[in-house]
Design a protein around this motif. Structure first.
Motif, PDB file in Angstrom:
ATOM      1  N   ARG A  34       0.838  -1.193   0.000  1.00  0.00           N
ATOM      2  CA  ARG A  34       0.000   0.000   0.000  1.00  0.00           C
ATOM      3  C   ARG A  34       0.880   1.253   0.000  1.00  0.00           C
ATOM      4  O   ARG A  34       1.841   1.325   0.763  1.00  0.00           O
ATOM      5  CB  ARG A  34      -0.866  -0.039   1.258  1.00  0.00           C
ATOM      6  N   ARG A  45      -2.714   2.789  -9.559  1.00  0.00           N
ATOM      7  CA  ARG A  45      -2.377   1.788  -8.541  1.00  0.00           C
ATOM      8  C   ARG A  45      -2.915   2.233  -7.187  1.00  0.00           C
ATOM      9  O   ARG A  45      -3.465   1.446  -6.426  1.00  0.00           O
ATOM     10  CB  ARG A  45      -0.869   1.629  -8.422  1.00  0.00           C
ATOM     11  N   THR A  46      -2.724   3.524  -6.889  1.00  0.00           N
ATOM     12  CA  THR A  46      -3.241   4.054  -5.632  1.00  0.00           C
ATOM     13  C   THR A  46      -4.753   3.884  -5.573  1.00  0.00           C
ATOM     14  O   THR A  46      -5.306   3.515  -4.542  1.00  0.00           O
ATOM     15  CB  THR A  46      -2.874   5.542  -5.487  1.00  0.00           C
ATOM     16  N   TYR A  66      -5.578   0.442  -4.549  1.00  0.00           N
ATOM     17  CA  TYR A  66      -5.402   0.256  -3.108  1.00  0.00           C
ATOM     18  C   TYR A  66      -6.507   0.944  -2.327  1.00  0.00           C
ATOM     19  O   TYR A  66      -7.007   0.421  -1.342  1.00  0.00           O
ATOM     20  CB  TYR A  66      -4.049   0.803  -2.658  1.00  0.00           C
ATOM     21  N   GLU A  92      -9.286  -1.114  -2.203  1.00  0.00           N
ATOM     22  CA  GLU A  92      -8.922  -2.435  -1.702  1.00  0.00           C
ATOM     23  C   GLU A  92      -8.981  -3.543  -2.738  1.00  0.00           C
ATOM     24  O   GLU A  92      -9.447  -4.645  -2.478  1.00  0.00           O
ATOM     25  CB  GLU A  92      -9.772  -2.772  -0.478  1.00  0.00           C
ATOM     26  N   ASP A 146      -6.363  -4.822  -3.796  1.00  0.00           N
ATOM     27  CA  ASP A 146      -4.928  -5.085  -3.662  1.00  0.00           C
ATOM     28  C   ASP A 146      -4.497  -6.297  -4.471  1.00  0.00           C
ATOM     29  O   ASP A 146      -3.412  -6.334  -5.035  1.00  0.00           O
ATOM     30  CB  ASP A 146      -4.542  -5.341  -2.203  1.00  0.00           C
TER      31      ASP A 146
END
Ligand code: ADP
Ligand code: MG
Length: 693
Positions: free
Chosen positions: A2, A675-676, A679, A682, A684
């Motif tokens: 993360r 990508r953020t 995350y 969630e 991931d």
């Protein structure tokens, strides 16, 4: 890992000022245990404190913010009477009323002789203008803050608006600034603000329209979430395809023999679907395909032929069912077909232990076993395959994405065929499967009689029993499904047992009972007796819901049908109408019916098209509830509302495609921001598919 900008957001709420373990557990029930969960706990209402009249003009019943002078405190003669504070402005007088007052506190916040601003509901009582327990008290300097619009959040026991509001203010203080992940042109075209601004805006609604899912801020947040969802699915899919690289092509030698023994011709859509599946398997990218077909549309035989193609090519094939009953049912159907093809099938369920299990595992590992059927027992870590070429998952809605991934780990480039009888509406399909390839069985096998569905008041139970009796005299068999009572299996069972006893008075030992609390073997025995014709009436709880196939069964009685959901009723009804005799479904209801229940029953009466029913279901229940069902295997959304935001979904899917076409490992600046986003929502697991994830 993360990204650091999100660290604080994913800390527990106990890190917020004033949030102890007690409050934290309340917040957890409401929203979740972490600060980020509060971000997504959006207001559902508002309190407008901008009404700021003079005392004399204040309308009773309204929330008002009033500037006044504190004149005099009147301490009550005894504790049961309220503490009163007399106030005024140049237009009139107002009394602030406090029960169980703390004098010191009131003296401090409302000192005699000073000006204050108070906000609360105005009442008139015995000609006095009053505010009882004002919500807020402040000084003149604080008037702007007091005259605000306050968001109202869903609450739970032990978490008042005031307390939650404080925690929320704390949480919102931690909303990070994140690099923009959306395309700037797209943002401009939609007039959407940056993520952080939108999130903060949804938490400070200024008017009722700001609470709508279609408000600009909420649209953007929903789009972010849908994009994260679609991006994650596309990544998963890319990854699975990437790892493929072997074509599995049967020579038709085994399936030819099966086609000779089945007593029917494949329907047009069965043939098309089978061709799509075998083409996929033969190509050098891995198959990830959904076979969607209404109950009774004949998915099993398509799956069997696909499995045989895998075996012809020298690999193994497995079929996984969500329940033991279903796995056995499949075994029973498939065994004669496999015999015709001259190969052996094994069954592996949770019931297999010790030596028996070892022997099955050995066969799978050595490759001696070509064809296996089972439950999730097939997923277990110690189950190894010599060379698994095709995995078929039946009734996917009972499995989660997680299991699909575990399965994928059982071998290199395993082709996956997911079969679902739940006619998932298009909108939901996209969120659960992304752009997974789909084959559809649209036409029912020939010779099927339509099912006649009638709704009957439970008061006429006697007539229903009589009708069932006549049908049985004509050689039919009947399912009798007992109602769901609350959420309790024990109570369900008790009701089924009562009905069973009552029907025994009529049908003697020709009636059996099956329910979820029975042991596997006992259940099998009753099911077998019903399938074999040793009993005519099968009283059941919803355990028979999925996949059981007894062509002679032509009657389905559902007691308290008003308590079942549409999808469930449709599944249940799909148990009949499988043979060539006319079938009847009797939906027994008890008055009074809610509007929704009436609608549901009418829908069942009017159509047996699974897709129509699914769309209607979505409409009646709302996507939230549809998705909320735990076992659905469908993702849950924090902000997106699939009814209101359905239009955004297709755009998000296209967007995800475009992004990955240009930047498949999300390495550009925008890719990094995305990508953020993954995350933040969630997803991931999807990040792990990236090369440098
Ligand atoms: P589902 O799609 O609900 O899993 P099944 O595969 O259990 O449906 O098929 C239901 C019944 O229809 C089975 O008894 C099966 O043998 C029969 N069946 C399948 N295909 C055909 C066909 N083309 N013509 C006639 N009957 C068929
Ligand atoms: Mg089936």
């Amino acid at each position: 890992m993360r990204p650091q900008v999100l660290y604080t957001a994913f800390e527990p709420v106990t890190g917020l000022k004033g949030v102890g373990p007690r409050l934290a557990s309340g917040i957890e029930t409401l929203a979740g245990p972490r600060i980020v969960d509060l971000f997504w706990h959006l207001p559902t209402g508002l309190i407008d404190r901008r009404y700021a009249p003079k005392i004399a003009a204040a309308e009773a019943g309204r929330i008002a913010t009033i500037t006044l002078q504190v004149d005099r405190h009147i301490k009550p003669a005894n504790k049961r009477l309220p503490y009163k504070i007399l106030c005024s402005d140049d237009s009139g007088k107002l009394v602030l009323v406090f029960f169980h007052a703390h004098e010191d506190y009131l003296k401090k916040t409302l000192p005699e002789g000073e000006m204050r601003v108070v906000s609360g509901r105005v009442e008139t009582f015995a000609k006095e203008i009053q505010i009882t327990h004002p919500d807020h008290i402040g000084t003149l300097a604080e008037i702007d803050k007091l005259m605000s619009v306050e968001p109202v959040y869903p609450l739970t026991a032990g978490v008042s608006l005031k307390v939650l509001g404080k925690a929320m203010t704390g949480a919102l203080g931690h909303v990070p600034e994140l690099a923009e992940w959306q395309d700037p042109e797209f943002l401009k075209a939609n007039k959407w603000q940056p993520w952080r601004d939108c999130l903060l805006a949804t938490h400070s609604p200024q008017s009722l329209s700001d609470l709508e899912p279609t408000s600009k801020a909420r649209l953007r947040l929903a789009y972010d979430e849908l994009l994260a969802n679609q991006l994650a699915l596309s990544l998963m899919r890319l990854h699975m395809h990437k790892r493929a690289g072997r074509g599995i092509k049967g020579d038709g030698s085994l399936s030819k023999r099966v086609l000779e023994v089945i007593p029917f011709e494949l329907t047009g859509s069965q043939q098309t679907s089978l061709a799509e599946i075998t083409d996929d398997m033969a190509s050098d990218t891995r198959m990830l395909r959904l076979l969607q077909g209404d109950v009774g549309s004949g998915k099993t035989v398509v799956a069997v032929l696909a499995m045989l193609a895998a075996v012809e090519a020298g690999t193994q094939a497995v079929l996984m069912a969500p329940t033991e009953i279903l796995a056995r049912q499949h075994l029973k159907t498939i065994t004669p077909l496999a015999e015709a093809a001259g190969i052996e099938v094994v069954l592996l369920t949770g019931r297999d232990k010790g030596k028996k299990r070892d022997a099955i595992l050995e066969g799978l590992k050595s490759g001696d076993t070509h064809l296996a059927i089972g439950t999730h027992a097939l997923f277990q870590d110690d189950v190894e395959f010599a060379d698994l070429g095709l995995a078929v998952i039946d009734e996917q809605h009972r499995f989660g994405v997680h299991q699909r991934l575990t399965l994928a780990a059982k071998g290199q480039g395993i082709n996956v065929l997911v079969m679902t009888a739940t006619p998932i509406p298009r909108t939901l399909m996209l969120t659960a499967y992304g752009d997974m390839d789909v084959s559809r069985l649209m036409d029912k096998p020939a010779g099927r009689q339509p099912i006649e569905t009638t709704t009957v008041d439970l008061k006429r139970l006697g007539d229903v029993v009589g009708a069932v009796k006549r049908r049985i005299a004509d050689g039919g068999r009947a399912y009798w499904v007992c109602p769901l009572i609350e959420e309790s299996e024990v109570l369900d069972v008790a009701a089924a047992e009562d009905r069973h006893r009552a029907l025994e008075q009529v049908f003697g030992d020709r009636v059996g009972l099956v329910h979820g609390r029975m042991k596997g073997l006992a259940k099998d025995k009753v099911m077998a007796a019903f399938a074999g014709g040793d009993i005519d009436v099968l009283v059941a709880t919803t355990v028979i819901e999925v996949g059981v196939d007894v062509p002679e069964a032509t009657v389905m009685v559902i007691e308290h049908a008003e308590r079942f959901g549409l999808a469930q009723l449709h599944q249940l009804r799909g148990r009949i109408g499988r043979g060539s005799d006319k079938s009847n479904c009797l939906l027994l209801f008890q008055e009074p019916l809610t509007k929704t229940a009436k609608d549901r029953l009418a829908t069942m009466r009017d159509t047996d098209d699974g897709f129509v029913i699914a769309e209607k279901d979505l409409q009646l229940r709302g996507a939230g509830e549809l998705l909320g069902t735990r076992q659905s295997g469908l993702p849950e959304f924090r902000v997106a509302d699939l009814e209101a935001h359905a239009g955004l979904l297709a755009a998000a899917r296209d967007d995800a495609q475009l992004i990955l076409n240009k930047d498949k490992d999300l390495e550009t600046p925008r890719g990094k921001a995305l990508r953020t986003l993954l995350y933040l929502f969630e997803r991931d697991a999807a990040v792990r598919y990236l090369r440098s994830g």
